[in-house]
Design an enzyme around this catalytic site. Structure first.
Site, PDB file in Angstrom:
ATOM      1  N   TYR A 184      -4.633   7.112   2.644  1.00 30.90           N
ATOM      2  CA  TYR A 184      -5.149   6.450   3.471  1.00 30.90           C
ATOM      3  C   TYR A 184      -4.982   7.194   5.036  1.00 30.90           C
ATOM      4  O   TYR A 184      -6.084   7.574   5.657  1.00 30.90           O
ATOM      5  CB  TYR A 184      -4.377   5.187   4.061  1.00 30.90           C
ATOM      6  N   GLU A 227      -8.053   9.354   7.048  1.00 32.92           N
ATOM      7  CA  GLU A 227      -8.450   8.611   8.130  1.00 32.92           C
ATOM      8  C   GLU A 227      -8.423   9.788   9.203  1.00 32.92           C
ATOM      9  O   GLU A 227      -9.372  10.089   9.982  1.00 32.92           O
ATOM     10  CB  GLU A 227      -7.734   7.587   8.370  1.00 32.92           C
ATOM     11  N   HIS A 234     -34.262  -6.576   4.444  1.00 33.58           N
ATOM     12  CA  HIS A 234     -34.802  -5.466   4.595  1.00 33.58           C
ATOM     13  C   HIS A 234     -35.371  -4.813   5.861  1.00 33.58           C
ATOM     14  O   HIS A 234     -35.844  -5.895   6.609  1.00 33.58           O
ATOM     15  CB  HIS A 234     -36.020  -5.334   3.538  1.00 33.58           C
ATOM     16  N   GLU A 263     -28.731  -4.139   1.411  1.00 38.77           N
ATOM     17  CA  GLU A 263     -29.725  -4.728   0.221  1.00 38.77           C
ATOM     18  C   GLU A 263     -29.574  -3.988  -1.005  1.00 38.77           C
ATOM     19  O   GLU A 263     -29.875  -4.470  -2.035  1.00 38.77           O
ATOM     20  CB  GLU A 263     -31.336  -4.733   0.808  1.00 38.77           C
ATOM     21  N   CYS A 269       0.482  -2.319  12.848  1.00 39.95           N
ATOM     22  CA  CYS A 269      -0.713  -2.436  12.871  1.00 39.95           C
ATOM     23  C   CYS A 269      -1.105  -2.525  14.206  1.00 39.95           C
ATOM     24  O   CYS A 269      -2.386  -1.749  14.593  1.00 39.95           O
ATOM     25  CB  CYS A 269      -1.220  -3.855  12.276  1.00 39.95           C
ATOM     26  N   CYS A 288      -3.379   0.236  12.520  1.00 33.26           N
ATOM     27  CA  CYS A 288      -4.784   0.055  12.192  1.00 33.26           C
ATOM     28  C   CYS A 288      -5.534  -0.130  13.728  1.00 33.26           C
ATOM     29  O   CYS A 288      -6.634   0.348  13.710  1.00 33.26           O
ATOM     30  CB  CYS A 288      -4.906  -1.392  11.735  1.00 33.26           C
ATOM     31  N   LYS A 321      -5.734   3.213  15.605  1.00 31.32           N
ATOM     32  CA  LYS A 321      -6.417   4.402  14.505  1.00 31.32           C
ATOM     33  C   LYS A 321      -8.001   3.917  14.671  1.00 31.32           C
ATOM     34  O   LYS A 321      -8.685   4.832  14.771  1.00 31.32           O
ATOM     35  CB  LYS A 321      -6.019   4.217  13.143  1.00 31.32           C
ATOM     36  N   GLY A 380       3.252   8.594   2.853  1.00 33.22           N
ATOM     37  CA  GLY A 380       3.574   7.356   2.353  1.00 33.22           C
ATOM     38  C   GLY A 380       4.356   6.706   3.363  1.00 33.22           C
ATOM     39  O   GLY A 380       5.064   7.564   4.322  1.00 33.22           O
TER      40      GLY A 380
HETATM   41  P1  NDP Z   1      -0.584   6.538   0.803  1.00 35.12           P
HETATM   42  O1  NDP Z   1       0.387   5.843  -0.182  1.00 35.12           O
HETATM   43  O2  NDP Z   1      -1.902   6.112   0.965  1.00 35.12           O
HETATM   44  O3  NDP Z   1      -0.744   8.167   0.420  1.00 35.12           O
HETATM   45  C1  NDP Z   1       0.505   8.992   0.374  1.00 35.12           C
HETATM   46  C2  NDP Z   1      -0.006  10.365   0.005  1.00 35.12           C
HETATM   47  O4  NDP Z   1       1.138  11.123   0.372  1.00 35.12           O
HETATM   48  C3  NDP Z   1      -0.446  10.402  -1.475  1.00 35.12           C
HETATM   49  O5  NDP Z   1      -1.454  11.261  -1.417  1.00 35.12           O
HETATM   50  C4  NDP Z   1       0.729  10.862  -2.112  1.00 35.12           C
HETATM   51  O6  NDP Z   1       0.638  11.491  -3.237  1.00 35.12           O
HETATM   52  C5  NDP Z   1       1.436  11.760  -1.095  1.00 35.12           C
HETATM   53  N1  NDP Z   1       2.935  11.928  -0.991  1.00 35.12           N
HETATM   54  C6  NDP Z   1       3.693  10.836  -1.435  1.00 35.12           C
HETATM   55  N2  NDP Z   1       4.879  11.316  -1.351  1.00 35.12           N
HETATM   56  C7  NDP Z   1       4.941  12.700  -1.408  1.00 35.12           C
HETATM   57  C8  NDP Z   1       5.907  13.763  -1.323  1.00 35.12           C
HETATM   58  N3  NDP Z   1       7.200  13.446  -1.361  1.00 35.12           N
HETATM   59  N4  NDP Z   1       5.196  14.836  -1.128  1.00 35.12           N
HETATM   60  C9  NDP Z   1       4.055  15.224  -0.860  1.00 35.12           C
HETATM   61  N5  NDP Z   1       3.150  14.363  -1.059  1.00 35.12           N
HETATM   62  C10 NDP Z   1       3.675  13.133  -1.108  1.00 35.12           C
HETATM   63  O7  NDP Z   1       0.151   6.658   2.177  1.00 35.12           O
HETATM   64  P2  NDP Z   1      -0.035   6.904   3.526  1.00 35.12           P
HETATM   65  O8  NDP Z   1       0.981   7.349   4.381  1.00 35.12           O
HETATM   66  O9  NDP Z   1      -1.368   7.374   3.924  1.00 35.12           O
HETATM   67  O10 NDP Z   1      -0.323   5.206   4.293  1.00 35.12           O
HETATM   68  C11 NDP Z   1       0.782   4.269   3.952  1.00 35.12           C
HETATM   69  C12 NDP Z   1       0.277   2.951   3.544  1.00 35.12           C
HETATM   70  O11 NDP Z   1      -0.136   2.474   4.819  1.00 35.12           O
HETATM   71  C13 NDP Z   1      -0.881   3.009   2.737  1.00 35.12           C
HETATM   72  O12 NDP Z   1      -0.449   2.970   1.464  1.00 35.12           O
HETATM   73  C14 NDP Z   1      -1.646   1.703   3.309  1.00 35.12           C
HETATM   74  O13 NDP Z   1      -1.255   0.676   2.336  1.00 35.12           O
HETATM   75  C15 NDP Z   1      -1.379   1.606   4.490  1.00 35.12           C
HETATM   76  N6  NDP Z   1      -2.489   1.864   5.339  1.00 35.12           N
HETATM   77  C16 NDP Z   1      -3.939   1.260   5.200  1.00 35.12           C
HETATM   78  C17 NDP Z   1      -4.788   1.681   5.748  1.00 35.12           C
HETATM   79  C18 NDP Z   1      -6.128   0.802   5.919  1.00 35.12           C
HETATM   80  O14 NDP Z   1      -6.162  -0.115   5.294  1.00 35.12           O
HETATM   81  N7  NDP Z   1      -7.330   1.362   6.075  1.00 35.12           N
HETATM   82  C19 NDP Z   1      -4.741   2.723   6.811  1.00 35.12           C
HETATM   83  C20 NDP Z   1      -3.610   3.379   6.766  1.00 35.12           C
HETATM   84  C21 NDP Z   1      -2.363   3.240   6.109  1.00 35.12           C
HETATM   85  P3  NDP Z   1       0.126  10.984  -4.681  1.00 35.12           P
HETATM   86  O15 NDP Z   1      -1.031  10.182  -4.808  1.00 35.12           O
HETATM   87  O16 NDP Z   1       0.484  11.901  -5.652  1.00 35.12           O
HETATM   88  O17 NDP Z   1       1.534   9.846  -4.996  1.00 35.12           O
END
Ligand code: NDP
Length: 448
Positions: free
Chosen positions: A178, A182, A437, A442, A43, A48, A51, A263
C-alpha cells in the site's frame, strides 16, 4: 467497579483506542487513555489523512495539464513542497485538537506519556504513577518495519515522509504494498524520479491480479522505475547529501531519499504484556478472541496491535464492539467479511470480496465480467489511461462475490457498490438497475 481508579484504561489514542474510550465513557465507564505521541494515532497523524491530502495535492499535476485540453490557458506552474507540507501538517494539528476535544468532552482522562502494563488490572505511567483499572485495552497500533542491512538506518519511513524539508529529486521506495505504491504515485506526480524496489515482482499481493497488473502498466508508463526480485546489499551516505544504493542483480545508483514501506509491526514491545501473561503471536501481535479479549481476562486489544486487518475502519469497529460489549450491555462482534479496501495510487484502485483466483479456489464455478474502458475525461484530455472494472460471480447462483476496480475515483465508487456485494446481490440485480449516464460507475450495471 469502585475498587479500581478507572473502569477502563486504554493504551493508545488512535482510531481504535479513541472510539473505545469515547463510547465506553458514553456508556458510563470511568475511562483514562495513555498516548505517548499524539492523540489521533497513525491514521490521523501520519497515515491515511495526511497521505490522502498529499494524493490530492499530487493529482493537480495531471489536472493542470489536462485543463489545457479543456480550453484553460494554464501558465507553467511551479510546485512548492513546503506549502503543501505545511498546510497538510496544519490540518493534522486541527484534527489532533478535535480528537483531544472529543475525549475531553466525554470525560476521558488523557495521559500524554508511555504506559506499561504491570498487572492484570494495573498500568504504570512513564512518570512512575501506578493506575488501576477493571479492564485494560491495548490499542497501541503498529510501527514501520525496516529491513536490517548495512545503512538501512539512513532511510526514512512513513513516519518521517510527511516532514521532509524538500521534495527529493530522486527517491527510492522499498516495498510493493500500500504505502510503497501510494507514495510512488505521489512523488512521481510531484516530479521526483521514483524507483520502487521489491523482493518479488508482485505488487499489492492480495488484490486481484488484473487490477494490480493494470496499476503496474500505468505506473511504468507514467515513469516509475520498478526493480523486482532484488534485495538491498547496502546504502552509503554521499558527501553530496545523497545516498549510494547497492542492490543484488543491479548496478549501484544514487538517490536523495530512501523510503521504507516494507510492512508494519505491532507495537507490543516495552508494554509488559508477556510479563503479565498476555499471549503474543510470532509477529508480536496480541492474540485475541472474537470479543477482542486476550489470554488475560481483564486485558483486551483492538486495531493494528492485533494484526488482523490493518485498516482504520476495522479498528474503529473493533473499538466500538469492545465498548458496547463490555460497558454497553449490547454485545456484538465485528463481521470481517466483505471489507472494502483501496489503494490511493495514481490512478486509485479498490476492491471488495474475493479475487478471481480466490473465488476459483473456493467456489469452483465462477463467472467473470469485465469492463475495460477509458474515462471520457481521459479521452478528451488525450490521456491514454484505461480503467478496469472486474466483477466475480458465483457461477451457480450468480451472486456477486467480488468487485475490483482501478480508475479515477475507484474508491468512491466501490464504497457504494460494496453495499450490494455485502448484501449478497446477484449480477442480475446489477443488470436490472438503470445506468446513470454518463458516468464511470455505470459500467457496473453494463458489464459483459
Ligand atoms: P504492505 O503489507 O501493504 O506491503 C509490504 C511490502 O513490503 C510488500 O510488498 C512486502 O513484500 C514487502 N516486504 C515485507 N517485508 C519485507 C522485508 N523484510 N524485506 C523486503 N520487503 C518486504 O505494508 P505497507 O508497509 O505498505 O503498509 C502497512 C499496512 O498499512 C498495510 O498492510 C495496510 O493494511 C495499511 N495501509 C493501508 C492503506 C490504505 O488502506 N489505503 C494505506 C497504507 C497502509 P511481500 O508482498 O513479498 O510480502
Amino acid at each position: 467497579m469502585a475498587d479500581f481508579e478507572f473502569d477502563l484504561f486504554v493504551i493508545g489514542a488512535g482510531s481504535g483506542g479513541t472510539r473505545a474510550s469515547r463510547v465506553s465513557a458514553a456508556h458510563g465507564a470511568r475511562v483514562a487513555v495513555a498516548e505517548e505521541y499524539r492523540v489521533g494515532g497513525t491514521c490521523v497523524i501520519r497515515g491515511c489523512v495526511p497521505k490522502k491530502l498529499l494524493v490530492y495535492g499530487a493529482h493537480f499535476a495531471e489536472d493542470l495539464k489536462d485543463a489545457r485540453r479543456f480550453g484553460w490557458d494554464v501558465p507553467d506552474c511551479h510546485f512548492d513542497w513546503t506549502v503543501l507540507r505545511d498546510n497538510v501538517l496544519a490540518d493534522v494539528d486541527r484534527l489532533n485538537g478535535l480528537y483531544t476535544q472529543t475525549l475531553d468532552n466525554n470525560g476521558v482522562e488523557i495521559f500524554l506519556e508511555h504506559a506499561t502494563v504491570t498487572g492484570p488490572h494495573e498500568v504504570t505511567l512513564a512518570s512512575g504513577r501506578k493506575i488501576t483499572a477493571k479492564y485494560i485495552l491495548v490499542a497501541s497500533g503498529a510501527h514501520p518495519h525496516v529491513p536490517d542491512f548495512p545503512g538501512s538506518d539512513l532511510g526514512i519511513t512513513s513516519n518521517e515522509v510527511f516532514h521532509l524539508n524538500a521534495l527529493p529529486k530522486r527517491i527510492l521506495i522499498a516495498g510493493g504494498g500500500y504505502i510503497a505504491n501510494e507514495f510512488a504515485g505521489i512523488f512521481n506526480e510531484l516530479g521526483s524520479h521514483v524507483t520502487l524496489v521489491n523482493r518479488t515482482d508482485v505488487i499489492l499481493r492480495g488484490y486481484d491480479h488484473s487490477i494490480r497488473d493494470r496499476l503496474l502498466q500505468i505506473s511504468i508508463t507514467k515513469g516509475i522505475d520498478f526493480r523486482f526480485h532484488t534485495d538491498f546489499k547496502k546504502i552509503e551516505q554521499l558527501e553530496s547529501g545523497g545516498f549510494r544504493v547497492e542492490l543484488t542483480k543491479h548496478e549501484p545508483f544514487e538517490v536523495d531519499c530512501v523510503l521504507f514501506a516494507t510492512g508494519r509491526v505491532p507495537n507490543t514491545r516495552g508494554l509488559g504484556l508477556a510479563e503479565v501473561g498476555v499471549e503474543l503471536d510470532d509477529k508480536g501481535a496480541v492474540k485475541v478472541d472474537a470479543d477482542n479479549r486476550s489470554s488475560v481476562d481483564s486485558i483486551y486489544a483492538v486495531g493494528d496491535v492485533t494484526n488482523r486487518v490493518q485498516l482504520t475502519p476495522v479498528a474503529i469497529r473493533e473499538g466500538q464492539a469492545f465498548a458496547d460489549t463490555v460497558f454497553g450491555n449490547k454485545p456484538h462482534q465485528v463481521d470481517y467479511s466483505c471489507i472494502p479496501s483501496a489503494v490511493f495510487s495514481h490512478p486509485p484502485m479498490a476492491g471488495v470480496g474475493m479475487t478471481e483466483s480466490e473465488a476459483k479456489n473456493k467456489l469452483g464455478s465462477v463467472a467473470v465480467y469485465m469492463s475495460d474502458f477509458r474515462a471520457m475525461k481521459n479521452v478528451l484530455a488525450d490521456r491514454h489511461e484505461r480503467a478496469l472494472y472486474k466483477m466475480i460471480c458465483d457461477g451457480t447462483t450468480g451472486k456477486v462475490v467480488g468487485l475490483h476496480m482501478i480508475g479515477p475515483d475507484a474508491p468512491e465508487i466501490l464504497q457504494a457498490a460494496a453495499i450490494a456485494v455485502k448484501a449478497g446481490l446477484t449480477k442480475d440485480a446489477f443488470d436490472q438497475t438503470v445506468a446513470l449516464h454518463p458516468t464511470m460507475s455505470e459500467e457496473l450495471v453494463l458489464m459483459k
